[in-house]
Design an enzyme around this catalytic site. Sequence first.
Site, PDB file in Angstrom:
ATOM      1  CD  GLN A 165      -2.250   1.255   2.916  1.00 16.88           C
ATOM      2  OE1 GLN A 165      -1.960   0.383   3.731  1.00 16.88           O
ATOM      3  NE2 GLN A 165      -3.042   2.253   3.210  1.00 16.88           N
ATOM      4  N   GLY A 166       0.874   1.986  -1.081  1.00 18.81           N
ATOM      5  CA  GLY A 166       1.696   3.203  -1.173  1.00 18.81           C
ATOM      6  C   GLY A 166       0.888   4.448  -0.884  1.00 18.81           C
ATOM      7  CB  SER A 183       2.355   6.562   4.904  1.00 16.70           C
ATOM      8  OG  SER A 183       1.227   6.231   5.656  1.00 16.70           O
ATOM      9  CB  SER A 210       3.748  -3.092   5.631  1.00 17.01           C
ATOM     10  OG  SER A 210       3.756  -2.194   6.707  1.00 17.01           O
ATOM     11  CD  GLU A 219     -12.175  -3.806   3.623  1.00 21.09           C
ATOM     12  OE1 GLU A 219     -13.340  -3.978   3.269  1.00 21.09           O
ATOM     13  OE2 GLU A 219     -11.451  -4.716   4.029  1.00 21.09           O
ATOM     14  CD  GLU A 221      -1.268   9.305  20.879  1.00 19.60           C
ATOM     15  OE1 GLU A 221      -1.096   8.617  19.846  1.00 19.60           O
ATOM     16  OE2 GLU A 221      -0.880   8.929  22.003  1.00 19.60           O
TER      17      GLU A 221
END
Lengths: 330, 397
Positions: free
Chosen positions: B132-133, B135, B167, B250, B380
């Site tokens: 997953q690209g 961030s 990841s 999801e 947070e």
Amino acid sequence: MSDLDFSPEDFSDTARAVMEACATAADLPARIALLAEAGLTGILAPEDDGGMGLALDYAVPVLREAGAGFLAAPLLETMLLARAFAGQDVAAEIAGGKTLATIAWVGEISGQGGVVGRAPLGAEVASVLVFRTDGTAVLVTLGDGAEAQADDSLDLERPEATITVKDVNGPTLDATQVKALLHAAQILRSALILGASEDALKRAADYAQERVQFGKPLSAYQAVQHHLARQCLAVETIRNSIARSLSAHCETPVAAARATFVGSCDLGAFVAENAIQVHGGMGFTWDVPLHRHLRFARTLAAQGKAAELKEDVMQQLLSGQDKEKEPAHG
Amino acid sequence: MTQTSALAVAPSETRSVGPQARAWLDANLPDALREDMLQDNKPTVADLCDWEARLHKAGLVGSTWPEAYGGRGLGLRAHLDISREIGRTPMPESVNSIGKELAGPIIMAVGREDQKLDYLPAILEMRDIWCQGFSEPNAGSDLAGLRTKAEKTADGWVVNGQKIWTSGASKSSRCLLLARTGSVEDRHRGLVLFALRTDTPGVDIREIQSIDGERSFCEVFFNNVVIPEEDMLGSPDEGWAAATRVLSIERATNRMHRSWRFENQLNHLVSACAANPATRKLVEVDYARQLADVSVNIDLLKGHVETLVGSLIDGNEIGPRGSLPKLFWSEAHQNFATLALEIVSRFPPDMSDPLRAVRRRMEDIYMKARAETIYAGTTEIQLGIIAKRILKLNQGK
């Protein structure tokens, strides 16, 4: 129950209105009369005994409103007794509000009698269910071989009493009925705690948005927001766990009800404690009723033996016994 | 060993597929993949792909996907039943959860039919592993700040920029890439999604070692990477809008097995300690109360998961309520990991293999658990979502 054209939530508004009326009623008989008139005392009792014959999930919103509204009556006990004594004369009397009754939650008597305790409003009712060492229970009549003594009580709305039993007689419940009653009590106590917690959170959120310091409402400060968010998580955790315990899809209803109650006690106290914290000095005053919720949650934990139940949880873990293979429950 | 489907008969929503899943897993999980046994070697990516392909053949993966794309066409209730049994089984986490739980559902929502037929079965059959690209160094929790740029040219899209915390990128063959067509000031506008082949020239993947010793995390650099038009998912703007809708569901439902895996970890710790006279007292006496609290928390977590699934089945929106199970799970699991680490730290030096296995597992869980309150929205961020979007608190502005 799926053919009913009303849902458990349909009882919330009625229940809230009755709790408000009860708050200004003169005494316990007046409050029970109001509850009985609305059918709430007999909500779980069979229709043959003058009740509504509804499933446990219909009692949840009612007790949630009772918890939120500081109801000073043993409604949970009344509902359970009217259901447990189904078919016996006393069921209709309790469901109809004619006989005021409660349950002495802690301690057991032998065949000769004994002393039991933690009976909410035990000094103001006519009959008390008392557990026996053989797993059965008997509904004793006060003034007829049994005496109630008002006790020091953390809970202000439902002060507890100690019951001394000398002559053991009255209608009885067998061990299976007692087990079913205790199982239902775990879920219904959680509903009371849910209501108390919802009200504590609402009061804290309202206060934080009204109270201005340094030119901003308290709710604009992230530290306060996070306090309130954690209280919200606790409230929703209680709510979802009750729903799971009552769901037809729950694999382990016995373990789920026990965990719901044990968890609700800790989470409910957490919400009340933190609502007091968010109120600052005001929170520590007698007039702000948050302490009443806190006292209630702690007292319910003692009545339901939350601390002892944690030992049961551990015993089950150690036994390696799969929770899913738990025995079916009435 | 049976290779036939565990779910030979398509079950109705009311009959549990759990027992069949249980039986298949018991019969087929190789010892070399068991997380409750001492392993000399870590399973390779090839081992894991082989295992996951078998899970799919047995009908335990992709249960809710349409049959045309390799799924079983079952409902969420069946997915929950299967997830429970997967959780109860001490097996490795999927190496393709991004494909199965993120890219797949997004492709299903916004992809063209030819893309669905091309990409989706390859995910379930483990022919494609996805990463997953999303961030970037300056767009973590605040994803709308991402800078990776996609420019349309005659040859296709030309992409330049950088992703981080990707990841599994070094093991992947496809990347669900989010880039922007305009400038950073456009924020949520002009975002475009691609199904990028990671072997495309100009894609440079570098592993980052994480605190658990793994090298799953990656940085990915894009230097004039040309992506053909047909690998775009949805049109610019549309792809991302649909993706965020999918994401909100999801986030609430991914890794649905985790409460039951958590329970499996607790049961492993308790049973291994109780079986050995040298460690029995730890669980029977010293930590009994805290372990009971963990068990109660696992039940409370199941309450969140099962109620949420019921609510989705009833057709309700989840929205910000997905933050509740995420927050509850991550903190409860982290607290368990801390307790477990203390318990295994008291094992005797001449410990048996079963104790060594549980110690190694708990130490690994402890280190990995540090990430659980960070990924998928930090604690947070979750608290902020609850305060702003559930409680709707006055922000004083």
